[in-house]
Design a protein around this motif. Sequence first.
Motif, mmCIF file in Angstrom:
data_model
loop_
_atom_site.group_PDB
_atom_site.id
_atom_site.type_symbol
_atom_site.label_atom_id
_atom_site.label_comp_id
_atom_site.label_asym_id
_atom_site.label_seq_id
_atom_site.Cartn_x
_atom_site.Cartn_y
_atom_site.Cartn_z
ATOM 1 N N ASP A 172 54.060 12.215 39.992
ATOM 2 C CA ASP A 172 53.576 10.825 40.053
ATOM 3 C C ASP A 172 52.082 10.794 40.400
ATOM 4 N N LYS A 173 51.716 11.565 41.381
ATOM 5 C CA LYS A 173 50.303 11.619 41.773
ATOM 6 C C LYS A 173 49.457 12.249 40.662
ATOM 7 N N ALA A 174 50.027 13.259 40.030
ATOM 8 C CA ALA A 174 49.302 13.909 38.932
ATOM 9 C C ALA A 174 49.028 12.904 37.820
ATOM 10 N N GLU A 175 50.043 12.093 37.486
ATOM 11 C CA GLU A 175 49.883 11.101 36.415
ATOM 12 C C GLU A 175 48.814 10.068 36.781
ATOM 13 N N GLU A 176 48.801 9.619 38.016
ATOM 14 C CA GLU A 176 47.820 8.616 38.449
ATOM 15 C C GLU A 176 46.390 9.114 38.227
ATOM 16 N N HIS A 177 46.114 10.318 38.645
ATOM 17 C CA HIS A 177 44.743 10.845 38.539
ATOM 18 C C HIS A 177 44.376 11.230 37.111
ATOM 19 N N LEU A 178 45.343 11.755 36.360
ATOM 20 C CA LEU A 178 45.042 12.144 34.982
ATOM 21 C C LEU A 178 44.786 10.929 34.100
ATOM 22 N N LEU A 179 45.432 9.812 34.378
ATOM 23 C CA LEU A 179 45.164 8.581 33.614
ATOM 24 C C LEU A 179 43.773 8.026 33.923
ATOM 25 N N ILE A 180 43.368 8.119 35.193
ATOM 26 C CA ILE A 180 41.989 7.709 35.541
ATOM 27 C C ILE A 180 40.988 8.596 34.805
ATOM 28 N N ASN A 181 41.288 9.872 34.781
ATOM 29 C CA ASN A 181 40.420 10.823 34.068
ATOM 30 C C ASN A 181 40.334 10.471 32.585
ATOM 31 N N LEU A 182 41.469 10.126 31.985
ATOM 32 C CA LEU A 182 41.500 9.772 30.561
ATOM 33 C C LEU A 182 40.641 8.548 30.268
ATOM 34 N N ARG A 183 40.741 7.527 31.127
ATOM 35 C CA ARG A 183 39.977 6.283 30.891
ATOM 36 C C ARG A 183 38.467 6.500 31.036
ATOM 37 N N SER A 184 38.066 7.589 31.676
ATOM 38 C CA SER A 184 36.637 7.826 31.936
ATOM 39 C C SER A 184 35.988 8.719 30.892
ATOM 40 N N LYS A 185 36.700 9.105 29.831
ATOM 41 C CA LYS A 185 36.175 10.118 28.906
ATOM 42 C C LYS A 185 36.195 9.662 27.447
ATOM 43 N N LYS A 186 35.815 8.462 27.195
ATOM 44 C CA LYS A 186 35.903 7.933 25.839
ATOM 45 C C LYS A 186 34.859 8.526 24.903
ATOM 46 N N ASN A 187 33.742 8.983 25.425
ATOM 47 C CA ASN A 187 32.634 9.420 24.568
ATOM 48 C C ASN A 187 32.434 10.931 24.542
ATOM 49 N N ASP A 188 33.365 11.673 25.099
ATOM 50 C CA ASP A 188 33.225 13.123 25.167
ATOM 51 C C ASP A 188 34.458 13.763 24.540
ATOM 52 N N GLN A 189 34.330 14.257 23.293
ATOM 53 C CA GLN A 189 35.489 14.730 22.546
ATOM 54 C C GLN A 189 36.175 15.923 23.203
ATOM 55 N N VAL A 190 35.385 16.908 23.635
ATOM 56 C CA VAL A 190 35.979 18.121 24.200
ATOM 57 C C VAL A 190 36.758 17.802 25.469
ATOM 58 N N HIS A 191 36.141 17.020 26.363
ATOM 59 C CA HIS A 191 36.820 16.698 27.607
ATOM 60 C C HIS A 191 37.936 15.663 27.402
ATOM 61 N N LEU A 192 37.828 14.832 26.355
ATOM 62 C CA LEU A 192 38.918 13.921 26.009
ATOM 63 C C LEU A 192 40.118 14.727 25.515
ATOM 64 N N TYR A 193 39.849 15.761 24.737
ATOM 65 C CA TYR A 193 40.924 16.658 24.313
ATOM 66 C C TYR A 193 41.611 17.266 25.535
ATOM 67 N N ASP A 194 40.818 17.697 26.495
ATOM 68 C CA ASP A 194 41.364 18.296 27.712
ATOM 69 C C ASP A 194 42.239 17.296 28.464
ATOM 70 N N ALA A 195 41.795 16.018 28.479
ATOM 71 C CA ALA A 195 42.579 14.976 29.168
ATOM 72 C C ALA A 195 43.921 14.765 28.474
ATOM 73 N N TYR A 196 43.904 14.695 27.124
ATOM 74 C CA TYR A 196 45.158 14.556 26.364
ATOM 75 C C TYR A 196 46.081 15.738 26.642
ATOM 76 N N ASN A 197 45.532 16.924 26.640
ATOM 77 C CA ASN A 197 46.331 18.135 26.816
ATOM 78 C C ASN A 197 46.972 18.174 28.200
ATOM 79 N N SER A 198 46.197 17.756 29.232
ATOM 80 C CA SER A 198 46.736 17.758 30.597
ATOM 81 C C SER A 198 47.896 16.779 30.724
ATOM 82 N N LEU A 199 47.743 15.562 30.151
ATOM 83 C CA LEU A 199 48.817 14.555 30.212
ATOM 84 C C LEU A 199 50.041 15.021 29.420
ATOM 85 N N ALA A 200 49.817 15.644 28.269
ATOM 86 C CA ALA A 200 50.938 16.142 27.473
ATOM 87 C C ALA A 200 51.764 17.142 28.268
#
Length: 578
Positions: A172-200
């Motif tokens: 639950d805590k992991a999901e909370e922080h990873l979603l915040i991370n996802l919302r903060s990375k709209k303009n960075d493809q590499v790190h956005l990929y990393d955010a998707y991969n972590s949530l997956a």
Amino acid sequence: MIQKSSLLYFSILFLFPFFLFSQVTSNIDIISKRLQKKAIEYQSETNFVKSQYFFLKKDWDSTLIYTTKQLSTNSNREIADYCHFFRGRIFHNKNLYKEAKEELLLISKAFEFSTFTTINLGTTSVELRDFKTAIVYYKKALQSPEIKNQPYSFAKIHEGLGNCYLFLEQYDKAEEHLLINLRSKKNDQVHLYDAYNSLANLYYEQDKNVKALYFFEKAYFLSKEIKDVQIKNLASFNLAVYEENRGDYKKALIYRKEAEQWNDSLNNQNKIWAVADFEKKFAVAQKQKEIKVLEVENQLKNTQRNWLFFSAIILLILIVIGAYLYAQKTKNAKTILRQKNKLDELNTTKDQLFSIVSHDLRSSVNALKTSNSKLSATLETKNYEELNQLIIQNSSIANGAYSLLDNLLHWAMLQTKQLYFHKESVHLHSIVQQIEYNYKPLLLDKSISFENSVAKNCFIFVDLDSLKIVLRNLLDNAIKFSNKNGTIHFYTIENHTNFCQLVAEDTGIGMHQNTIDELLQENELLAKKNNSEIIGTGLGMQLCKQMIQKNGGSLSIESELNKGTKIMLSLPKTAQNG
């Protein structure tokens, strides 16, 4: 229920330290600007100035040496904090995480970059697989007031927290922080990929297959837009493992084939290089074989030709040999005489040069010895003002001796043709600015004002290293022979030719015309200066003159006693600067 795949879980473990660590390195640009100001503020702390210089140059071993010296001789808290910060970063780069953490923990809470230090501690704890401690540090960093003004660091800290909780299975805590991370990375493809991969992976670990598939596919489609082949391979591989685990082998086969293709492209690149190297070696071997065949054929032809004419040319050969031996004997005698004269001249020059250099070095060492005796006596009386003056005096003496030895080294390399010249287009104003920065402590010590009026549109075509040696010598001499509160001015004169005229002018003690003539005389290594019977080698000026000539330029001097000196350099402009 889908079985968890160790290979899929490994994809987080592999990418996590790399991306998490990148957020710390991005802050070095902010720190480097501050470091340059601190170097000026603490210019008297030589070891600190050198350690920050080598740190910015990424010369880790030199940085460790000078920080050790600084920490052993200085009690200034701010400087000590910077030194521990340097050492912590360096040990991290060397994968010595335990040592890195020990250095970072020595930094005080008052350190102006304490937030960065906290982030470093979190990153180091992750590398040590101490995820609970890493969480403590990341939460502390989030409480810092300035962190929200740094969106990149803010997002990466949440990513670090999310992945730490994922490793600790606090989903639950992991999901909370990873979603915040996802919302903060709209303009960075590499790190956005990393955010998707972590949530997956988060959802996959919880058997939330619909959400896991959604983010695995998001990461997969995003990887199509990223040039990194390794990321493309990992995205396809993750989906292949996912589909295999849920039994859809048809889709799994498609993704695995694609992953293999990306993997092959990485391997093929290495194979192409290997094949190219083999072809090159094969071509060289073939060429050598052809050369040997031609050599043998030539030898056979020469043998056939020679035996036909051998009897006819014996007499001619004897006459030619006799004439050759006589001519060679005469030539060798002249060569020996010329070499002897040259050797005598070089030996005389060497003896004069070493005599005067040893005299200067002896004077410097003797002055340093006397000053150190005074320094010891002053330490007993605890006269800190006089102690400071003696330290400055020691530094000046050492700098003078170092400058003399440096000039001697470059002069010797020039004479033995070991100095390599590579000409390129150089922005003259910037180089003068660099030289001024290097000599800033000496200028401040004598309260000399320096003015750089070199035209900013002036580009010259010279060897950069030799130009710096020339400018350092000119500025060093100008400082040495200028009185306190004097002025040094570097400027250019536009003459509408293919040469740029650079003038180095000072308000120093000046010199006689006889001294100028002696300095400009060809191959003249010694010059006498009338002030206080100081004898110098004149080696610096001879070095400047020879290096200017090597660069296709010229040097001239104008001076008047007690009114200053002008040294004019004429240097070729870059073609497009015309």
